[in-house]
Enzyme design. Structure first.
Site, PDB file in Angstrom:
ATOM      1  N   ASP A  21     -14.224 -23.447 -17.739  1.00 21.82           N
ATOM      2  CA  ASP A  21     -12.763 -23.547 -17.840  1.00 21.82           C
ATOM      3  C   ASP A  21     -12.082 -22.704 -16.762  1.00 21.82           C
ATOM      4  O   ASP A  21     -12.617 -21.682 -16.332  1.00 21.82           O
ATOM      5  CB  ASP A  21     -12.319 -23.096 -19.241  1.00 21.82           C
ATOM      6  CG  ASP A  21     -10.925 -23.599 -19.587  1.00 21.82           C
ATOM      7  OD1 ASP A  21     -10.390 -24.463 -18.862  1.00 21.82           O
ATOM      8  OD2 ASP A  21     -10.369 -23.127 -20.604  1.00 21.82           O
ATOM      9  N   TRP A  26      -7.242 -21.616 -11.189  1.00 22.76           N
ATOM     10  CA  TRP A  26      -7.841 -21.078  -9.957  1.00 22.76           C
ATOM     11  C   TRP A  26      -7.175 -21.704  -8.729  1.00 22.76           C
ATOM     12  O   TRP A  26      -6.825 -21.010  -7.776  1.00 22.76           O
ATOM     13  CB  TRP A  26      -9.343 -21.370  -9.965  1.00 22.76           C
ATOM     14  CG  TRP A  26     -10.116 -20.783  -8.831  1.00 22.76           C
ATOM     15  CD1 TRP A  26     -10.676 -19.539  -8.763  1.00 22.76           C
ATOM     16  CD2 TRP A  26     -10.438 -21.430  -7.582  1.00 22.76           C
ATOM     17  NE1 TRP A  26     -11.331 -19.363  -7.568  1.00 22.76           N
ATOM     18  CE2 TRP A  26     -11.204 -20.519  -6.823  1.00 22.76           C
ATOM     19  CE3 TRP A  26     -10.176 -22.689  -7.049  1.00 22.76           C
ATOM     20  CZ2 TRP A  26     -11.700 -20.821  -5.564  1.00 22.76           C
ATOM     21  CZ3 TRP A  26     -10.666 -22.998  -5.780  1.00 22.76           C
ATOM     22  CH2 TRP A  26     -11.417 -22.056  -5.051  1.00 22.76           C
ATOM     23  N   HIS A  38     -11.282 -28.308  -9.273  1.00 18.43           N
ATOM     24  CA  HIS A  38     -12.425 -29.046  -9.819  1.00 18.43           C
ATOM     25  C   HIS A  38     -13.528 -29.182  -8.766  1.00 18.43           C
ATOM     26  O   HIS A  38     -14.711 -29.010  -9.060  1.00 18.43           O
ATOM     27  CB  HIS A  38     -11.986 -30.434 -10.302  1.00 18.43           C
ATOM     28  CG  HIS A  38     -10.983 -30.393 -11.424  1.00 18.43           C
ATOM     29  ND1 HIS A  38     -11.160 -29.588 -12.531  1.00 18.43           N
ATOM     30  CD2 HIS A  38      -9.805 -31.041 -11.611  1.00 18.43           C
ATOM     31  CE1 HIS A  38     -10.119 -29.754 -13.344  1.00 18.43           C
ATOM     32  NE2 HIS A  38      -9.284 -30.621 -12.814  1.00 18.43           N
ATOM     33  N   SER A  66     -13.826 -33.385 -21.929  1.00 16.80           N
ATOM     34  CA  SER A  66     -13.735 -33.574 -23.384  1.00 16.80           C
ATOM     35  C   SER A  66     -12.986 -34.864 -23.694  1.00 16.80           C
ATOM     36  O   SER A  66     -12.287 -35.415 -22.835  1.00 16.80           O
ATOM     37  CB  SER A  66     -12.998 -32.395 -24.018  1.00 16.80           C
ATOM     38  OG  SER A  66     -11.616 -32.440 -23.696  1.00 16.80           O
ATOM     39  N   THR A  67     -13.127 -35.314 -24.924  1.00 17.28           N
ATOM     40  CA  THR A  67     -12.370 -36.496 -25.361  1.00 17.28           C
ATOM     41  C   THR A  67     -10.876 -36.253 -25.147  1.00 17.28           C
ATOM     42  O   THR A  67     -10.142 -37.146 -24.709  1.00 17.28           O
ATOM     43  CB  THR A  67     -12.630 -36.753 -26.859  1.00 17.28           C
ATOM     44  OG1 THR A  67     -14.032 -36.738 -27.062  1.00 17.28           O
ATOM     45  CG2 THR A  67     -12.084 -38.092 -27.293  1.00 17.28           C
ATOM     46  N   ASN A  69      -9.517 -34.486 -22.901  1.00 15.05           N
ATOM     47  CA  ASN A  69      -9.140 -34.482 -21.480  1.00 15.05           C
ATOM     48  C   ASN A  69      -8.658 -35.856 -20.990  1.00 15.05           C
ATOM     49  O   ASN A  69      -8.018 -35.955 -19.934  1.00 15.05           O
ATOM     50  CB  ASN A  69     -10.302 -33.999 -20.600  1.00 15.05           C
ATOM     51  CG  ASN A  69     -10.602 -32.516 -20.729  1.00 15.05           C
ATOM     52  OD1 ASN A  69     -11.746 -32.086 -20.600  1.00 15.05           O
ATOM     53  ND2 ASN A  69      -9.568 -31.703 -20.993  1.00 15.05           N
ATOM     54  N   ARG A  72      -4.949 -36.060 -20.032  1.00  8.86           N
ATOM     55  CA  ARG A  72      -4.370 -35.437 -18.823  1.00  8.86           C
ATOM     56  C   ARG A  72      -3.710 -36.508 -17.952  1.00  8.86           C
ATOM     57  O   ARG A  72      -3.945 -37.705 -18.145  1.00  8.86           O
ATOM     58  CB  ARG A  72      -5.485 -34.724 -18.040  1.00  8.86           C
ATOM     59  CG  ARG A  72      -5.991 -33.519 -18.793  1.00  8.86           C
ATOM     60  CD  ARG A  72      -6.869 -32.644 -17.935  1.00  8.86           C
ATOM     61  NE  ARG A  72      -7.266 -31.479 -18.690  1.00  8.86           N
ATOM     62  CZ  ARG A  72      -7.810 -30.399 -18.169  1.00  8.86           C
ATOM     63  NH1 ARG A  72      -8.029 -30.320 -16.877  1.00  8.86           N
ATOM     64  NH2 ARG A  72      -8.147 -29.380 -18.932  1.00  8.86           N
ATOM     65  N   ARG A 195     -11.646 -19.908 -27.453  1.00  6.04           N
ATOM     66  CA  ARG A 195     -11.759 -20.994 -28.425  1.00  6.04           C
ATOM     67  C   ARG A 195     -12.903 -21.916 -28.044  1.00  6.04           C
ATOM     68  O   ARG A 195     -13.466 -21.831 -26.948  1.00  6.04           O
ATOM     69  CB  ARG A 195     -10.445 -21.765 -28.541  1.00  6.04           C
ATOM     70  CG  ARG A 195      -9.905 -22.311 -27.239  1.00  6.04           C
ATOM     71  CD  ARG A 195      -8.626 -23.120 -27.436  1.00  6.04           C
ATOM     72  NE  ARG A 195      -8.049 -23.462 -26.146  1.00  6.04           N
ATOM     73  CZ  ARG A 195      -7.062 -22.761 -25.543  1.00  6.04           C
ATOM     74  NH1 ARG A 195      -6.544 -21.717 -26.136  1.00  6.04           N
ATOM     75  NH2 ARG A 195      -6.628 -23.126 -24.357  1.00  6.04           N
ATOM     76  N   GLU A 208     -24.532 -17.095 -30.154  1.00  9.45           N
ATOM     77  CA  GLU A 208     -23.807 -15.910 -29.683  1.00  9.45           C
ATOM     78  C   GLU A 208     -22.753 -16.366 -28.673  1.00  9.45           C
ATOM     79  O   GLU A 208     -23.062 -17.109 -27.734  1.00  9.45           O
ATOM     80  CB  GLU A 208     -24.771 -14.929 -28.996  1.00  9.45           C
ATOM     81  CG  GLU A 208     -25.812 -14.329 -29.919  1.00  9.45           C
ATOM     82  CD  GLU A 208     -25.204 -13.457 -31.009  1.00  9.45           C
ATOM     83  OE1 GLU A 208     -24.142 -12.837 -30.770  1.00  9.45           O
ATOM     84  OE2 GLU A 208     -25.798 -13.395 -32.101  1.00  9.45           O
TER      85      GLU A 208
HETATM   86  C1  IPE Z   1     -12.376 -27.605 -22.506  1.00 10.07           C
HETATM   87  O1  IPE Z   1     -11.439 -27.147 -21.585  1.00 10.07           O
HETATM   88  C2  IPE Z   1     -13.062 -28.828 -22.008  1.00 10.07           C
HETATM   89  C3  IPE Z   1     -13.855 -28.651 -20.784  1.00 10.07           C
HETATM   90  C4  IPE Z   1     -14.137 -27.514 -20.194  1.00 10.07           C
HETATM   91  C5  IPE Z   1     -14.390 -29.860 -20.233  1.00 10.07           C
HETATM   92  P1  IPE Z   1      -9.880 -27.494 -21.758  1.00 10.07           P
HETATM   93  O2  IPE Z   1      -9.181 -26.784 -20.677  1.00 10.07           O
HETATM   94  O3  IPE Z   1      -9.690 -28.954 -21.838  1.00 10.07           O
HETATM   95  O4  IPE Z   1      -9.595 -26.866 -23.182  1.00 10.07           O
HETATM   96  P2  IPE Z   1      -8.239 -26.458 -23.895  1.00 10.07           P
HETATM   97  O5  IPE Z   1      -7.399 -27.689 -23.964  1.00 10.07           O
HETATM   98  O6  IPE Z   1      -7.588 -25.390 -23.088  1.00 10.07           O
HETATM   99  O7  IPE Z   1      -8.674 -25.971 -25.234  1.00 10.07           O
HETATM  100  C1  IPE Z   2     -11.893 -26.974 -16.691  1.00  8.61           C
HETATM  101  O1  IPE Z   2     -10.809 -26.466 -15.979  1.00  8.61           O
HETATM  102  C2  IPE Z   2     -12.303 -28.358 -16.221  1.00  8.61           C
HETATM  103  C3  IPE Z   2     -11.963 -29.440 -17.170  1.00  8.61           C
HETATM  104  C4  IPE Z   2     -11.451 -29.288 -18.348  1.00  8.61           C
HETATM  105  C5  IPE Z   2     -12.238 -30.785 -16.703  1.00  8.61           C
HETATM  106  P1  IPE Z   2      -9.321 -26.859 -16.353  1.00  8.61           P
HETATM  107  O2  IPE Z   2      -8.961 -28.100 -15.640  1.00  8.61           O
HETATM  108  O3  IPE Z   2      -9.156 -26.918 -17.840  1.00  8.61           O
HETATM  109  O4  IPE Z   2      -8.509 -25.641 -15.766  1.00  8.61           O
HETATM  110  P2  IPE Z   2      -7.324 -24.842 -16.452  1.00  8.61           P
HETATM  111  O5  IPE Z   2      -7.807 -24.438 -17.814  1.00  8.61           O
HETATM  112  O6  IPE Z   2      -6.164 -25.781 -16.519  1.00  8.61           O
HETATM  113  O7  IPE Z   2      -7.081 -23.687 -15.553  1.00  8.61           O
HETATM  114 MG    MG Z   3      -8.694 -25.552 -19.252  1.00  9.80          MG
END
Ligand code: IPE
Ligand code: IPE
Ligand code: MG
Length: 246
Positions: A21, A26, A38, A66-67, A69, A72, A195, A208
């Site tokens: 995450d 970043w 990414h 994730s499902t 995602n 987005r 989380r 853990e």
């Molecule tokens: C969790 O990250 C899913 C992945 C890393 C693929 P998210 O960035 O989607 O999670 P939430 O929405 O902040 O919980």
């Molecule tokens: C994790 O990084 C990658 C995926 C969930 C695909 P994020 O895209 O969630 O990055 P943040 O959490 O918005 O910084």
């Molecule tokens: Mg994220």
């Protein structure tokens, strides 16, 4: 002394799961588009896989999509799918060189067809590798897979192929996408979020948990080794008391 030297290789976790995450933040920190985060995150995945191979971690599972995602912006979803396709194709030879088997879990049929085909092809190409199994969680949701397992069991009971008394933890787990993979002993989440975000709910019952502020594109094998050292300092009691453990 570096973290690698502090690791007791006789007490390694067999399976490490990672919620990668912080890619978006970043990129934003540098005034760049989220997709750049990414792309940079892929370099972290490569380094972590090599780190696992280097010290002898048998299973690495990374949460890549994730499902949830799917909700987005469409441009980001499309960019992630394209990045996934280019990465698995570019990495096939390296996976073979490192003796790593590629695996995928999740509602894979919801992925673009090109993704499905290329995943199948690289999984087949790397299928005989034995050093490490790299599992990509794609269009994955733990609640989804638990429901799927429940439905399959219900159907078997309905068809009189299974009696309710025979549904135990082992039977249930055999219908999850992680069948044949041991539960992770260690789960790492980067980027300071505390989380689980619908990841491996069943499998992490006794895992853990390790949280770090480091954003995923900055995470390298030395950070992984630090997490393992932290894990090895913990006492895993599984409900018992200290004195009962040897
Ligand atoms: C969790 O990250 C899913 C992945 C890393 C693929 P998210 O960035 O989607 O999670 P939430 O929405 O902040 O919980
Ligand atoms: C994790 O990084 C990658 C995926 C969930 C695909 P994020 O895209 O969630 O990055 P943040 O959490 O918005 O910084
Ligand atoms: Mg994220």
């Amino acid at each position: 002394m570096g973290f690698k030297e502090q690791i007791d290789i006789n007490r390694l976790p067999e399976h490490i799961a990672i919620i990668m995450d912080g890619n978006g933040r970043w990129a934003k920190n540098q005034g760049k588009f989220r997709v750049f985060g990414h792309e940079s995150g892929v370099l972290s995945v490569k380094d972590i896989v090599e780190g696992c191979v280097d010290i002898g971690i048998k299973y690495l599972t990374v949460y890549a999509f994730s499902t949830e995602n799917w909700n987005r912006p469409i441009e980001e979803v499309n960019a992630l799918m394209e990045l996934l396709i280019s990465t698995i194709n570019e990495q096939a030879d390296t996976l073979n060189k490192n003796n790593v088997r590629l695996n995928a879990i999740g509602d894979l049929k919801s992925l673009p067809q090109k993704c499905i085909d290329d995943l199948a092809s690289v999984m087949e190409k790397t299928g005989k590798n034995t050093k490490c199994t790299l599992t990509l969680a794609l269009s994955y949701s733990a609640k989804w897979e638990i429901l799927e397992a429940a439905k399959k069991l219900a159907q078997q009971v309905k068809d009189a192929e299974l009696s309710i008394e025979d549904i135990d933890e082992e039977k249930f787990a055999s219908h999850l996408t992680t069948t044949n993979i041991p539960d992770p002993e260690l789960m790492i989440r980067t980027s300071g979020e505390h989380r689980v975000s619908n990841f491996l709910l069943w499998q992490m019952a006794y895992t853990e948990l390790y949280f770090t502020e480091t954003l995923w594109p900055d995470f390298r094998r030395e950070d992984l080794f630090e997490a393992i050292v932290d894990y090895q300092k913990r006492e895993r009691r599984f409900g018992k008391i200290s004195e009962q453990l040897n």
